[in-house]
Design an enzyme around this catalytic site. Structure first.
Site, short mmCIF file in Angstrom:
data_model
loop_
_atom_site.label_atom_id
_atom_site.label_comp_id
_atom_site.label_asym_id
_atom_site.label_seq_id
_atom_site.Cartn_x
_atom_site.Cartn_y
_atom_site.Cartn_z
N TYR A 140 0.64 -1.19 -0.52
CA TYR A 140 -0.37 0.07 -0.31
C TYR A 140 0.95 1.19 -0.04
O TYR A 140 1.62 1.38 -0.15
CB TYR A 140 -0.47 0.11 1.38
CG TYR A 140 -1.71 -0.87 1.53
CD1 TYR A 140 -2.88 -0.70 -0.18
CD2 TYR A 140 -1.56 -1.91 1.70
CE1 TYR A 140 -3.74 -2.06 -0.06
CE2 TYR A 140 -2.38 -3.48 1.92
CZ TYR A 140 -3.86 -2.91 0.71
OH TYR A 140 -5.03 -4.14 0.55
N GLY A 267 -3.44 -14.78 13.37
CA GLY A 267 -4.64 -13.57 12.27
C GLY A 267 -5.93 -14.71 12.21
O GLY A 267 -6.53 -14.30 12.61
N ARG A 268 -5.80 -15.17 10.90
CA ARG A 268 -6.88 -16.00 10.61
C ARG A 268 -7.58 -16.94 11.52
O ARG A 268 -8.24 -17.46 11.95
CB ARG A 268 -6.42 -17.09 9.39
CG ARG A 268 -6.38 -15.97 8.54
CD ARG A 268 -5.84 -16.90 6.88
NE ARG A 268 -3.97 -17.08 6.75
CZ ARG A 268 -4.18 -17.37 6.71
NH1 ARG A 268 -4.17 -17.82 4.77
NH2 ARG A 268 -2.46 -17.29 6.20
N CYS A 291 -7.09 -22.92 11.67
CA CYS A 291 -8.08 -22.64 10.67
C CYS A 291 -7.39 -23.64 9.28
O CYS A 291 -5.86 -23.54 9.75
CB CYS A 291 -6.87 -21.12 10.08
SG CYS A 291 -6.75 -20.39 8.78
C1 LIG Z 1 -10.03 -10.43 6.24
C2 LIG Z 1 -8.53 -10.76 6.57
C3 LIG Z 1 -8.36 -9.15 6.56
C4 LIG Z 1 -6.77 -8.62 7.27
N1 LIG Z 1 -6.94 -7.17 7.11
C5 LIG Z 1 -5.82 -6.70 7.20
C6 LIG Z 1 -5.89 -5.38 7.51
O1 LIG Z 1 -6.19 -4.67 7.19
N2 LIG Z 1 -4.65 -4.40 7.42
C7 LIG Z 1 -3.49 -5.35 7.86
O2 LIG Z 1 -2.22 -4.84 7.87
N3 LIG Z 1 -3.97 -7.14 7.35
C8 LIG Z 1 -4.14 -7.18 7.10
N4 LIG Z 1 -4.76 -8.90 6.83
C9 LIG Z 1 -3.59 -9.50 7.07
C10 LIG Z 1 -3.44 -10.51 8.48
O3 LIG Z 1 -3.35 -8.72 9.60
C11 LIG Z 1 -2.07 -11.24 8.48
O4 LIG Z 1 -0.95 -10.57 8.32
C12 LIG Z 1 -2.34 -12.44 7.57
O5 LIG Z 1 -3.12 -12.85 8.06
C13 LIG Z 1 -1.01 -13.24 7.79
O6 LIG Z 1 -1.67 -14.20 9.57
P1 LIG Z 1 -2.43 -15.29 9.66
O7 LIG Z 1 -1.21 -16.19 9.07
O8 LIG Z 1 -1.81 -15.84 10.91
O9 LIG Z 1 -3.79 -15.49 9.32
C14 LIG Z 1 -5.48 -8.80 6.64
C15 LIG Z 1 -6.44 -10.59 6.96
C16 LIG Z 1 -7.34 -10.95 7.06
C17 LIG Z 1 -7.35 -12.63 6.63
#
Ligand SMILES: Cc1cc2nc3c(=O)[nH]c(=O)nc-3n(C[C@H](O)[C@H](O)[C@H](O)COP(=O)(O)O)c2cc1C
Length: 317
Positions: A140, A267-268, A291
């Site tokens: 971004y 996250g997820r 997840c």
């Molecule tokens: C539905 C969804 C929305 C997300 N929105 C953002 C966000 O608003 N800002 C951001 O920096 N990352 C966003 N992410 C990325 C997460 O913060 C995170 O970095 C990513 O899911 C990897 O972590 P995980 O493997 O634990 O899910 C989003 C991820 C998901 C799944």
């Protein structure tokens, strides 16, 4: 399964505040608004599940002082605090109605962007947030300014590494005074991106720490092993959050015990099961709704509908 998860549950002090453990909920846009009962319930529920720091989703800086005010954000902050977590919010850079690229922006628009960050920080402090996080990751705008591949400017904001760091530095300097003693400053950055690698990222992180960043959130921070890309940052003197598929308890523990990061973000995993932290702490591994990486949550986001998990029973979706 026998796993010593105690390293994940050591508190961490930052700026007079206590994180009750090392588990962070990273920012995730969940299409429930922010000052709505649905959002308050969503975030409060994740806090009650045991995370130490809940980072509210990417939120446009253009909204602060308009539809987002200190008064209407307070219920969200209170719900997170009532659940026992600290509350942070990610601030997304917006200066035009449609996304701009670095070379599109005039110097006046850059100034507007920085001033919007300043204003947003003041409102977040008044709302009671414990931390704010400019979104500098994932390709971004702020990340585009840092990347030599996407920043084609030839003025003071483009060209050398120093100049490509300038916008992020100015933002941190602008928000510092509003943070005062009450909020700590986080920054989300992608360690390896278009046209840059770890070395330049460490230089950016050091610069931002000098300007006032107090916690680094590195996304994604795993390539070959849990949190491995966070390692070069974890000696810079501020806590580092690693994220990316750390919802497998062994992986989360490994990232912490091997000193790759100070905190892990799930996250997820917290969309699927908000009680992940409590269940891990109590060794109830088989009860975790894990997840499956189906990324149905991302599909929801893409279609702008409330983010859900395909594993939930139909009545809770
Ligand atoms: C539905 C969804 C929305 C997300 N929105 C953002 C966000 O608003 N800002 C951001 O920096 N990352 C966003 N992410 C990325 C997460 O913060 C995170 O970095 C990513 O899911 C990897 O972590 P995980 O493997 O634990 O899910 C989003 C991820 C998901 C799944």
């Amino acid at each position: 399964m026998s796993l010593d998860t105690s390293p994940l549950f050591r508190p961490l002090r930052i700026k007079g505040k206590t994180l009750r453990n090392r588990i962070v909920m990273p920012p995730m846009a969940v299409c429930r608004g922010l000052n709505t009962p649905e959002a308050v319930e969503w975030y409060g529920r994740r806090a009650r599940g045991g995370a130490a720091l809940v980072v509210v989703e990417a939120t446009s800086i253009a909204r602060f002082g308009f539809d987002l005010t200190a008064a209407n954000l307070r219920p969200l902050v209170s719900a997170i605090h009532d659940g026992g977590a600290l509350a942070a919010i990610q601030l997304f850079p917006t200066v035009r109605a449609r996304q701009a690229t670095p070379e599109d922006l005039s110097l006046t628009e850059i100034d507007v962007l920085v001033q919007r960050y300043r204003m947003a920080a003041g409102i977040c402090a008044a709302a009671g947030f414990d931390a704010i996080e400019p979104h500098g990751a994932h390709g971004y705008l702020l990340n585009q300014f840092f990347s030599p591949d996407t920043n084609r400017r030839t003025d003071a904001y483009g060209g050398t590494t120093d100049r490509r760091m300038r916008l992020a530095t100015e933002i941190i300097e602008a928000i510092r005074p509003s943070c005062g003693a009450s909020m700590f400053v986080m920054y989300r950055h992608t360690p390896v991106g278009r046209g840059y690698g770890i070395e330049e990222s460490v230089a950016l992180a050091s610069r931002l720490i000098n300007a006032g960043v107090e916690m680094l959130d590195l996304s994604p921070s795993s390539r070959n092993a849990p949190g491995d890309l966070a390692v070069p940052f974890s000696a810079l003197g501020v806590p580092v959050v690693a994220v990316n598929e750390l919802d497998v308890p062994e992986r989360a523990v490994e990232a912490i015990t091997l000193g790759r990061a100070h905190l892990v973000a799930v996250g997820r995993g917290l969309i699927a099961d908000p009680d992940w932290p409590i269940k891990v702490q109590e060794g109830r591994f088989s009860e975790i709704i894990a997840c499956t990486r189906c990324d149905g949550c991302h599909d929801d986001l893409r279609w702008n509908r409330p983010v859900t998990c395909r594993q939930w029973p139909a009545e809770s979706a």
